[in-house]
Each structure stands twice: as C-alpha cells, then as structure tokens.
Design a protein around this motif. Sequence first.
Motif, PDB file in Angstrom:
ATOM      1  N   ARG A  30       0.794  -1.237   0.000  1.00  0.00           N
ATOM      2  CA  ARG A  30       0.000   0.000   0.000  1.00  0.00           C
ATOM      3  C   ARG A  30       0.824   1.284   0.000  1.00  0.00           C
ATOM      4  N   ILE A  31       2.091   1.194   0.416  1.00  0.00           N
ATOM      5  CA  ILE A  31       2.851   2.417   0.680  1.00  0.00           C
ATOM      6  C   ILE A  31       3.050   3.291  -0.568  1.00  0.00           C
ATOM      7  N   ALA A  32       3.236   2.659  -1.734  1.00  0.00           N
ATOM      8  CA  ALA A  32       3.475   3.443  -2.954  1.00  0.00           C
ATOM      9  C   ALA A  32       2.265   4.329  -3.262  1.00  0.00           C
ATOM     10  N   GLU A  33       1.086   3.736  -3.125  1.00  0.00           N
ATOM     11  CA  GLU A  33      -0.149   4.467  -3.403  1.00  0.00           C
ATOM     12  C   GLU A  33      -0.329   5.626  -2.408  1.00  0.00           C
ATOM     13  N   VAL A  34       0.007   5.364  -1.141  1.00  0.00           N
ATOM     14  CA  VAL A  34      -0.122   6.399  -0.102  1.00  0.00           C
ATOM     15  C   VAL A  34       0.828   7.565  -0.410  1.00  0.00           C
ATOM     16  N   VAL A  35       2.085   7.243  -0.717  1.00  0.00           N
ATOM     17  CA  VAL A  35       3.087   8.292  -1.008  1.00  0.00           C
ATOM     18  C   VAL A  35       2.670   9.088  -2.251  1.00  0.00           C
ATOM     19  N   LYS A  36       2.215   8.368  -3.262  1.00  0.00           N
ATOM     20  CA  LYS A  36       1.816   9.026  -4.513  1.00  0.00           C
ATOM     21  C   LYS A  36       0.625   9.975  -4.263  1.00  0.00           C
ATOM     22  N   SER A  37      -0.338   9.514  -3.479  1.00  0.00           N
ATOM     23  CA  SER A  37      -1.518  10.366  -3.223  1.00  0.00           C
ATOM     24  C   SER A  37      -1.114  11.631  -2.454  1.00  0.00           C
ATOM     25  N   ILE A  38      -0.097  11.522  -1.601  1.00  0.00           N
ATOM     26  CA  ILE A  38       0.371  12.714  -0.862  1.00  0.00           C
ATOM     27  C   ILE A  38       1.059  13.683  -1.830  1.00  0.00           C
ATOM     28  N   HIS A  39       1.925  13.126  -2.691  1.00  0.00           N
ATOM     29  CA  HIS A  39       2.613  13.983  -3.666  1.00  0.00           C
ATOM     30  C   HIS A  39       1.613  14.703  -4.582  1.00  0.00           C
ATOM     31  N   ASP A  40       0.555  13.973  -4.960  1.00  0.00           N
ATOM     32  CA  ASP A  40      -0.452  14.569  -5.843  1.00  0.00           C
ATOM     33  C   ASP A  40      -1.247  15.662  -5.133  1.00  0.00           C
ATOM     34  N   THR A  41      -1.543  15.437  -3.831  1.00  0.00           N
ATOM     35  CA  THR A  41      -2.417  16.358  -3.091  1.00  0.00           C
ATOM     36  C   THR A  41      -1.662  17.560  -2.533  1.00  0.00           C
ATOM     37  N   VAL A  42      -0.516  17.292  -1.936  1.00  0.00           N
ATOM     38  CA  VAL A  42       0.269  18.396  -1.348  1.00  0.00           C
ATOM     39  C   VAL A  42       1.716  18.320  -1.866  1.00  0.00           C
ATOM     40  N   PRO A  43       1.912  18.719  -3.129  1.00  0.00           N
ATOM     41  CA  PRO A  43       3.253  18.578  -3.725  1.00  0.00           C
ATOM     42  C   PRO A  43       4.331  19.418  -3.037  1.00  0.00           C
ATOM     43  N   ASP A  44       3.895  20.439  -2.276  1.00  0.00           N
ATOM     44  CA  ASP A  44       4.867  21.293  -1.593  1.00  0.00           C
ATOM     45  C   ASP A  44       5.300  20.701  -0.242  1.00  0.00           C
ATOM     46  N   TYR A  45       4.712  19.612   0.185  1.00  0.00           N
ATOM     47  CA  TYR A  45       5.095  18.973   1.445  1.00  0.00           C
ATOM     48  C   TYR A  45       6.075  17.829   1.173  1.00  0.00           C
ATOM     49  N   ASP A  46       7.054  17.645   2.048  1.00  0.00           N
ATOM     50  CA  ASP A  46       7.976  16.510   1.915  1.00  0.00           C
ATOM     51  C   ASP A  46       7.363  15.280   2.585  1.00  0.00           C
ATOM     52  N   VAL A  47       7.793  14.116   2.115  1.00  0.00           N
ATOM     53  CA  VAL A  47       7.254  12.873   2.676  1.00  0.00           C
ATOM     54  C   VAL A  47       8.393  12.030   3.256  1.00  0.00           C
ATOM     55  N   LEU A  48       8.227  11.615   4.505  1.00  0.00           N
ATOM     56  CA  LEU A  48       9.208  10.721   5.143  1.00  0.00           C
ATOM     57  C   LEU A  48       8.503   9.435   5.559  1.00  0.00           C
ATOM     58  N   VAL A  49       9.036   8.318   5.093  1.00  0.00           N
ATOM     59  CA  VAL A  49       8.529   7.018   5.546  1.00  0.00           C
ATOM     60  C   VAL A  49       9.560   6.444   6.516  1.00  0.00           C
ATOM     61  N   VAL A  50       9.114   6.118   7.722  1.00  0.00           N
ATOM     62  CA  VAL A  50      10.026   5.476   8.676  1.00  0.00           C
ATOM     63  C   VAL A  50       9.771   3.975   8.582  1.00  0.00           C
ATOM     64  N   ASN A  51      10.722   3.275   7.983  1.00  0.00           N
ATOM     65  CA  ASN A  51      10.564   1.835   7.828  1.00  0.00           C
ATOM     66  C   ASN A  51      11.010   1.136   9.112  1.00  0.00           C
ATOM     67  N   ASP A  52      10.032   0.557   9.804  1.00  0.00           N
ATOM     68  CA  ASP A  52      10.314  -0.042  11.110  1.00  0.00           C
ATOM     69  C   ASP A  52      10.822  -1.479  10.954  1.00  0.00           C
ATOM     70  N   CYS A  53      11.884  -1.602  10.169  1.00  0.00           N
ATOM     71  CA  CYS A  53      12.527  -2.896   9.886  1.00  0.00           C
ATOM     72  C   CYS A  53      11.516  -3.918   9.348  1.00  0.00           C
TER      73      CYS A  53
ATOM     74  N   GLY B 290       9.094   7.993  -4.268  1.00  0.00           N
ATOM     75  CA  GLY B 290       9.528   9.382  -4.106  1.00  0.00           C
ATOM     76  C   GLY B 290       9.620   9.874  -2.674  1.00  0.00           C
ATOM     77  N   ALA B 291       9.509   8.965  -1.704  1.00  0.00           N
ATOM     78  CA  ALA B 291       9.609   9.387  -0.310  1.00  0.00           C
ATOM     79  C   ALA B 291      11.054   9.271   0.175  1.00  0.00           C
ATOM     80  N   THR B 292      11.401  10.085   1.156  1.00  0.00           N
ATOM     81  CA  THR B 292      12.659   9.876   1.874  1.00  0.00           C
ATOM     82  C   THR B 292      12.390   8.755   2.863  1.00  0.00           C
ATOM     83  N   VAL B 293      13.348   7.843   3.013  1.00  0.00           N
ATOM     84  CA  VAL B 293      13.102   6.705   3.901  1.00  0.00           C
ATOM     85  C   VAL B 293      14.139   6.669   5.026  1.00  0.00           C
ATOM     86  N   LEU B 294      13.612   6.561   6.227  1.00  0.00           N
ATOM     87  CA  LEU B 294      14.458   6.380   7.412  1.00  0.00           C
ATOM     88  C   LEU B 294      14.368   4.903   7.758  1.00  0.00           C
ATOM     89  N   ARG B 295      15.520   4.236   7.786  1.00  0.00           N
ATOM     90  CA  ARG B 295      15.499   2.784   8.013  1.00  0.00           C
ATOM     91  C   ARG B 295      15.938   2.457   9.434  1.00  0.00           C
TER      92      ARG B 295
END
Lengths: 118, 238
Positions: free
Chosen positions: B16-39, B52-57
């Motif tokens: 699901r994450i790709a769709e979530v990130v894409k919908s954020i980019h489409d809706t608020v393109p001026d906001y940055d997106v960070l995904v924290v990947n909890d291992c 297109g998200a920045t990922v914290l691993r």
Amino acid sequence: MTGELRVFSILIGIFVFVGIIELVRQRKLREEYSWLWLLAGASILVLSSSYKFALLLGSMFGGILPSTILYLFAIIFLVLISLHYSVKISQLHNQVKNLAQEVALLKETLKDGNSQSE
Amino acid sequence: MMKVLVLIPAYNESARIAEVVKSIHDTVPDYDVLVVNDCSRDNTAAVAEAAGATVLRLPFNLGYGSALQSGFKYALRKGYEYVVQMDADGQHPAKYIRELAEPVIQGLTDVAIGSRFIRDTGYTMPFAKKIGVFIFSTIVSLVTGKTVKDPTSGFQALNRKVLQLYVSDAYPVDFPDADVLIMLHKLGIRFLEVPVEMRPNPKQKTMHSGIATLYYIFKMFLSILVTLLRKEPRGTGR
C-alpha cells in the motif's frame, strides 16, 4: 530450625556471598548489580548463624518460626532483585531505542550527503 | 517558505505504501514525505523510496510509537516547522492533510487531530474498539474539559513546539494515544479536532488486535494514571 537446615543455609549464604565477590573480581558482574545479591547473601548468613536474631525477628512478625523468617527474607530479596533488573532493563530498552533511532538518522544523513556530492 | 513534513511510520506495507506516497505527492506537492521503515520484513523501504519518499530505516523493529518518534527527531533536525503524521495502510486519505495542517500553520492550535466521529462519515469499527474509544474519549474529555471524540486517531498535525516535546523521553512510545492528549493538556499545549473521513483498516490483524488489545487497555489506563500523578511529565526538563 533444624541443625541440618541451619548448616545448609549457612553454606548457601557463604556460596552466594563468595560467588558474587568472585564474579565482581573477574569483572563478569558489575558492582552496581552486585550489592543486592551481597545483601541477600549476608542476610542469609546472619539469619542462619544467629538463631537468637532469627527468633527475635520471628517474634516481631507475630511469633513465626525462624526458618519461615529465612524463607520470607529470601523471597523479599528475590522480588527486590527482580524489580531492580526490571528498572535496569527499562533504562537499557530506552537507551537501545535512542541508539537505534540515532543509527537510522545518521545513515540517512550519510546517504543524503553522498547523493548530494555525486 | 514554510517546511512541512508528512511522516508515515510503516511496517510491512509494501502493498500500500506506494499508493499512499503518490496520493500525498499529488495532493500536497509542496510537502515533503518521510517514511520510517520499522525494519519491515518485506520491501516497504525500497517501494517507498521508488515512490519518491525519503526513507528512514530503523535497524530493528521498534514499534509504532518509536518509529513515529524517529520521524519527529528527523523533522526537528532538518528544520521542519510542521509535521503531519499519518498511517501507511491507506486509512487516512491524503485530501485531508492540508485541512489538518491549516489550523496549526495559522497558529490556531499546536496539535490538530483528525477525528472520524465529529461528522457521521459512516466509519465502522469492531465493537470492542468502539467501547475502547468511548472509554478513553470520556476520560480525556473529563480530564481536559473539552470534548475529544477520537483520542486514538493517528492522523495528526503538529508544530515545532510539540515536536520538541515528542522527541524527549516524555513521549510514551508504547502506544501513544489518549495519554499524550492528557500530557499536552497538563503542559498547556493546545489541541483541537478536525473532522476527517477514514477508510476501514484493510488489514485483518492490526497492532491493536489479539492479546495486544488487552495490553493496550492496561497500558493506557496505567499511563493516564501516572500522567495525572506526575507533577511534570518525565523528560521535559521543566
């Protein structure tokens, strides 16, 4: 308290006391974790070797047997030691969490720096 | 230009994450997106990065609250002024991000909580969870003196003042929920609810299912009690 139980508990007390000192000497146990164990060992020794003292404590708790006093104190010490470790584990858990977060943040900074320099 | 970060803690959400990130980019393109990947055990991190998200691993699984807190630390260090936190499973529609962030950006509040229950949005949840939400909503409303209908919502916007609190040891990383609202109230930090819609949870098993439910209820009651008993929330250094 029977003579056999007394000798056995004195031996256990000595074993715990000497064992803990030895573990600290060999640096297998840190001083900060040893004090409750040493106190437990010393208490077992005192209660087992001084029948009068155990009797006195028993009378303070409503006239219970000295052997029961020994068990009671042993259980109290075990509970305290477990609690002590739970507190330490909670602290360590927090430290490990902060370290893991720091590792993730540093890795991201490093990656960001590398991609900018390329 | 103000910096806003959309923060998404994720665990095994590659579907699901790709769709979530894409919908954020489409809706608020001026906001940055960070995904924290909890291992995650799947390729959530790679999928999120490709989207297109920045990922914290995180090097190992720390749980929802700690993953969120990692994102708060990132936001603070990178100089973000506002953070919008949302779930990775697609429950929180991106179209509400700006509505949620707006009152915080305008300075009307410090925290905006996306609430499912202000308007009748037809959102359904299991009976046990309904009871839990009702109990904690009642407790929070009684303690804070303001009606809070959705104290368990993970769709929130907050400012830098709150970020500074959330990166400290005062933040309860173990299921942060109603107890956080009580802590905010005690510290004089303002919060309000913003009506949003949410989609039903697509997963059968969530972090609030099974034995975790019982632990969650126990933890929340204990956490609320100790938060009320504390003179100052721990770790705030006040």
